[in-house]
Write a protein that holds these residues in place. Structure first.
Motif, PDB file in Angstrom:
ATOM      1  N   GLU A 157       0.832  -1.203   0.000  1.00 15.17           N
ATOM      2  CA  GLU A 157       0.000   0.000   0.000  1.00 15.17           C
ATOM      3  C   GLU A 157       0.866   1.252   0.000  1.00 15.17           C
ATOM      4  O   GLU A 157       0.563   2.247  -0.676  1.00 15.17           O
ATOM      5  CB  GLU A 157      -0.912  -0.014   1.233  1.00 15.17           C
ATOM      6  N   ASP A 158       1.968   1.209   0.743  1.00 10.32           N
ATOM      7  CA  ASP A 158       2.863   2.357   0.836  1.00 10.32           C
ATOM      8  C   ASP A 158       3.870   2.425  -0.307  1.00 10.32           C
ATOM      9  O   ASP A 158       4.668   3.366  -0.388  1.00 10.32           O
ATOM     10  CB  ASP A 158       3.639   2.322   2.168  1.00 10.32           C
ATOM     11  N   GLY A 159       3.853   1.422  -1.181  1.00  5.43           N
ATOM     12  CA  GLY A 159       4.803   1.401  -2.290  1.00  5.43           C
ATOM     13  C   GLY A 159       6.227   1.109  -1.858  1.00  5.43           C
ATOM     14  O   GLY A 159       7.183   1.484  -2.532  1.00  5.43           O
ATOM     15  N   LYS A 160       6.403   0.431  -0.715  1.00  4.24           N
ATOM     16  CA  LYS A 160       7.745   0.181  -0.172  1.00  4.24           C
ATOM     17  C   LYS A 160       8.215  -1.262  -0.370  1.00  4.24           C
ATOM     18  O   LYS A 160       9.337  -1.594  -0.018  1.00  4.24           O
ATOM     19  CB  LYS A 160       7.761   0.498   1.332  1.00  4.24           C
ATOM     20  N   TYR A 161       7.342  -2.115  -0.923  1.00  2.00           N
ATOM     21  CA  TYR A 161       7.707  -3.531  -1.031  1.00  2.00           C
ATOM     22  C   TYR A 161       8.862  -3.714  -2.005  1.00  2.00           C
ATOM     23  O   TYR A 161       8.872  -3.175  -3.104  1.00  2.00           O
ATOM     24  CB  TYR A 161       6.508  -4.337  -1.506  1.00  2.00           C
ATOM     25  N   HIS A 162       9.851  -4.502  -1.590  1.00  2.00           N
ATOM     26  CA  HIS A 162      10.982  -4.823  -2.469  1.00  2.00           C
ATOM     27  C   HIS A 162      11.526  -6.189  -2.099  1.00  2.00           C
ATOM     28  O   HIS A 162      11.885  -6.437  -0.958  1.00  2.00           O
ATOM     29  CB  HIS A 162      12.100  -3.780  -2.345  1.00  2.00           C
ATOM     30  N   LYS A 163      11.551  -7.072  -3.073  1.00  2.00           N
ATOM     31  CA  LYS A 163      12.114  -8.402  -2.892  1.00  2.00           C
ATOM     32  C   LYS A 163      13.181  -8.603  -3.964  1.00  2.00           C
ATOM     33  O   LYS A 163      12.985  -8.232  -5.119  1.00  2.00           O
ATOM     34  CB  LYS A 163      11.014  -9.452  -3.051  1.00  2.00           C
ATOM     35  N   GLN A 164      14.321  -9.156  -3.585  1.00  2.00           N
ATOM     36  CA  GLN A 164      15.397  -9.376  -4.548  1.00  2.00           C
ATOM     37  C   GLN A 164      15.772 -10.854  -4.581  1.00  2.00           C
ATOM     38  O   GLN A 164      15.968 -11.482  -3.553  1.00  2.00           O
ATOM     39  CB  GLN A 164      16.629  -8.543  -4.202  1.00  2.00           C
ATOM     40  N   ILE A 165      15.867 -11.370  -5.795  1.00  2.00           N
ATOM     41  CA  ILE A 165      16.275 -12.761  -6.012  1.00  2.00           C
ATOM     42  C   ILE A 165      17.566 -12.741  -6.810  1.00  2.00           C
ATOM     43  O   ILE A 165      17.628 -12.149  -7.894  1.00  2.00           O
ATOM     44  CB  ILE A 165      15.198 -13.544  -6.786  1.00  2.00           C
ATOM     45  N   LYS A 166      18.595 -13.367  -6.298  1.00  2.00           N
ATOM     46  CA  LYS A 166      19.865 -13.457  -7.010  1.00  2.00           C
ATOM     47  C   LYS A 166      19.968 -14.860  -7.615  1.00  2.00           C
ATOM     48  O   LYS A 166      20.028 -15.840  -6.887  1.00  2.00           O
ATOM     49  CB  LYS A 166      21.038 -13.174  -6.071  1.00  2.00           C
ATOM     50  N   ILE A 167      19.984 -14.915  -8.926  1.00  2.00           N
ATOM     51  CA  ILE A 167      20.124 -16.185  -9.629  1.00  2.00           C
ATOM     52  C   ILE A 167      21.602 -16.406  -9.908  1.00  2.00           C
ATOM     53  O   ILE A 167      22.240 -15.606 -10.584  1.00  2.00           O
ATOM     54  CB  ILE A 167      19.320 -16.187 -10.946  1.00  2.00           C
ATOM     55  N   GLU A 168      22.147 -17.472  -9.352  1.00  2.00           N
ATOM     56  CA  GLU A 168      23.574 -17.752  -9.512  1.00  2.00           C
ATOM     57  C   GLU A 168      23.854 -18.404 -10.866  1.00  2.00           C
ATOM     58  O   GLU A 168      22.958 -18.963 -11.505  1.00  2.00           O
ATOM     59  CB  GLU A 168      24.060 -18.686  -8.389  1.00  2.00           C
ATOM     60  N   GLU A 169      25.104 -18.316 -11.311  1.00  2.00           N
ATOM     61  CA  GLU A 169      25.517 -18.940 -12.554  1.00  2.00           C
ATOM     62  C   GLU A 169      25.239 -20.450 -12.503  1.00  2.00           C
ATOM     63  O   GLU A 169      25.580 -21.126 -11.519  1.00  2.00           O
ATOM     64  CB  GLU A 169      27.015 -18.698 -12.779  1.00  2.00           C
ATOM     65  N   ASN A 170      24.582 -20.964 -13.538  1.00  2.00           N
ATOM     66  CA  ASN A 170      24.243 -22.383 -13.682  1.00  2.00           C
ATOM     67  C   ASN A 170      23.152 -22.867 -12.714  1.00  2.00           C
ATOM     68  O   ASN A 170      22.901 -24.064 -12.627  1.00  2.00           O
ATOM     69  CB  ASN A 170      25.479 -23.277 -13.537  1.00  2.00           C
ATOM     70  N   ALA A 171      22.516 -21.947 -11.985  1.00  6.85           N
ATOM     71  CA  ALA A 171      21.421 -22.346 -11.095  1.00  6.85           C
ATOM     72  C   ALA A 171      20.234 -22.837 -11.922  1.00  6.85           C
ATOM     73  O   ALA A 171      20.021 -22.405 -13.057  1.00  6.85           O
ATOM     74  CB  ALA A 171      21.003 -21.168 -10.222  1.00  6.85           C
ATOM     75  N   THR A 172      19.461 -23.752 -11.347  1.00  7.49           N
ATOM     76  CA  THR A 172      18.235 -24.228 -11.988  1.00  7.49           C
ATOM     77  C   THR A 172      17.052 -23.970 -11.061  1.00  7.49           C
ATOM     78  O   THR A 172      17.225 -23.613  -9.904  1.00  7.49           O
ATOM     79  CB  THR A 172      18.335 -25.736 -12.316  1.00  7.49           C
ATOM     80  N   GLY A 173      15.842 -24.177 -11.582  1.00  8.16           N
ATOM     81  CA  GLY A 173      14.646 -23.979 -10.767  1.00  8.16           C
ATOM     82  C   GLY A 173      14.054 -22.593 -10.899  1.00  8.16           C
ATOM     83  O   GLY A 173      13.257 -22.182 -10.055  1.00  8.16           O
ATOM     84  N   PHE A 174      14.427 -21.856 -11.963  1.00  5.24           N
ATOM     85  CA  PHE A 174      13.956 -20.473 -12.116  1.00  5.24           C
ATOM     86  C   PHE A 174      13.183 -20.281 -13.415  1.00  5.24           C
ATOM     87  O   PHE A 174      13.439 -19.361 -14.184  1.00  5.24           O
ATOM     88  CB  PHE A 174      15.143 -19.502 -12.049  1.00  5.24           C
ATOM     89  N   SER A 175      12.237 -21.173 -13.669  1.00  2.95           N
ATOM     90  CA  SER A 175      11.357 -20.992 -14.823  1.00  2.95           C
ATOM     91  C   SER A 175      10.505 -19.742 -14.615  1.00  2.95           C
ATOM     92  O   SER A 175      10.436 -19.179 -13.518  1.00  2.95           O
ATOM     93  CB  SER A 175      10.447 -22.210 -14.993  1.00  2.95           C
ATOM     94  N   TYR A 176       9.832 -19.321 -15.682  1.00  8.34           N
ATOM     95  CA  TYR A 176       8.954 -18.156 -15.554  1.00  8.34           C
ATOM     96  C   TYR A 176       7.842 -18.421 -14.542  1.00  8.34           C
ATOM     97  O   TYR A 176       7.459 -17.527 -13.776  1.00  8.34           O
ATOM     98  CB  TYR A 176       8.354 -17.799 -16.918  1.00  8.34           C
TER      99      TYR A 176
END
Length: 237
Positions: A84-103
């Motif tokens: 509601e306040d526009g403060k939400y932020h989530k960060q995902i770091k995908i490592e080199e050769n990582a799997t499990g990150f389909s759309y």
């Protein structure tokens, strides 16, 4: 904060594992992921409760379920206020050769019936594999309960995708630009995704019949960062 201490009952071991992970994520202030685990663990624990006949165990399960539900509700209220306040932020770091990150893995929790438009700004939907990435993203949208979108690049392949989407009642609008460089995906529900490599963060498959060719969760990724924001005022530019 709720604590995971349900004992060693084998019937509740799976629920214990999920709720333990929820508590760990909660302690790390990773509230969105913690909420998902709390909800999943609570559902599993409710199923255990239904099959438990011992009165003392049923009482203990009810107390724990109540504790976890209270914590999950508090996290949900906190996240709703952040959005509601526009403060939400989530960060995902995908490592080199990582799997499990389909759309689907990245976007599914943000796709609800309230999403009726999606805007994609990506200057690198040109080559054949990039068009296939865009097509897979569209397929993911079609399978979820959302109903429309726009913004991308490159001609004949996009026209074919456009005609295919039209048969599913989805309108694709394509606008071309020679100046954009940033990559961004926005849902009209307020969710915004900034992916360093745009949709093209997967490595080439080793072959047409190798694992990961069809299932993107099994496809190795390039290193990249995904930033997820929520802004209730997010609109088409």
């Amino acid at each position: 904060m709720a604590k995971s201490s349900l004992g060693q009952d084998p019937d509740s071991s799976a629920a214990v594992a999920v709720l333990k992970r929820a508590v760990e994520l909660d302690a790390e202030s990773r509230y969105q992921q913690a909420l998902v685990c709390y909800q999943e663990g609570i559902d599993m624990l409710l199923q255990v409760l239904k099959g438990t006949k011992d009165a003392s165990k049923r009482c203990a399960f009810r107390r724990k379920i109540s504790d976890y539900m209270d914590r999950a509700e508090n996290i949900k209220k906190y996240l709703d206020q952040e959005k509601e306040d526009g403060k939400y932020h989530k960060q995902i770091k995908i490592e080199e050769n990582a799997t499990g990150f389909s759309y689907e893995s990245l976007f599914k929790e943000y796709l609800h019936e309230t999403v009726t438009e999606v805007w994609i700004e990506d200057p690198y939907i040109r080559q054949t594999h990039q068009l296939y990435n865009f097509l897979r993203f569209c397929e993911m949208l079609i399978k979820k309960p959302c109903k429309g979108f726009g913004n991308a690049q490159q001609s004949s392949g996009l026209e074919e995708i456009k005609q295919s989407l039209r048969s599913h009642g989805v309108l694709l609008e394509v606008n071309y630009s020679s100046s954009i460089h940033d990559r961004e995906i926005r849902f009209n529900s307020g969710w915004m995704f900034k992916i360093g490599r745009g949709l093209d963060y997967f490595k080439r498959p080793q072959g047409r019949f190798s694992l990961g060719y069809c299932d993107l969760d099994l496809r190795p990724c390039h290193e990249t960062t995904v930033d997820i924001f929520h802004n209730k005022h997010t609109k088409k530019l």
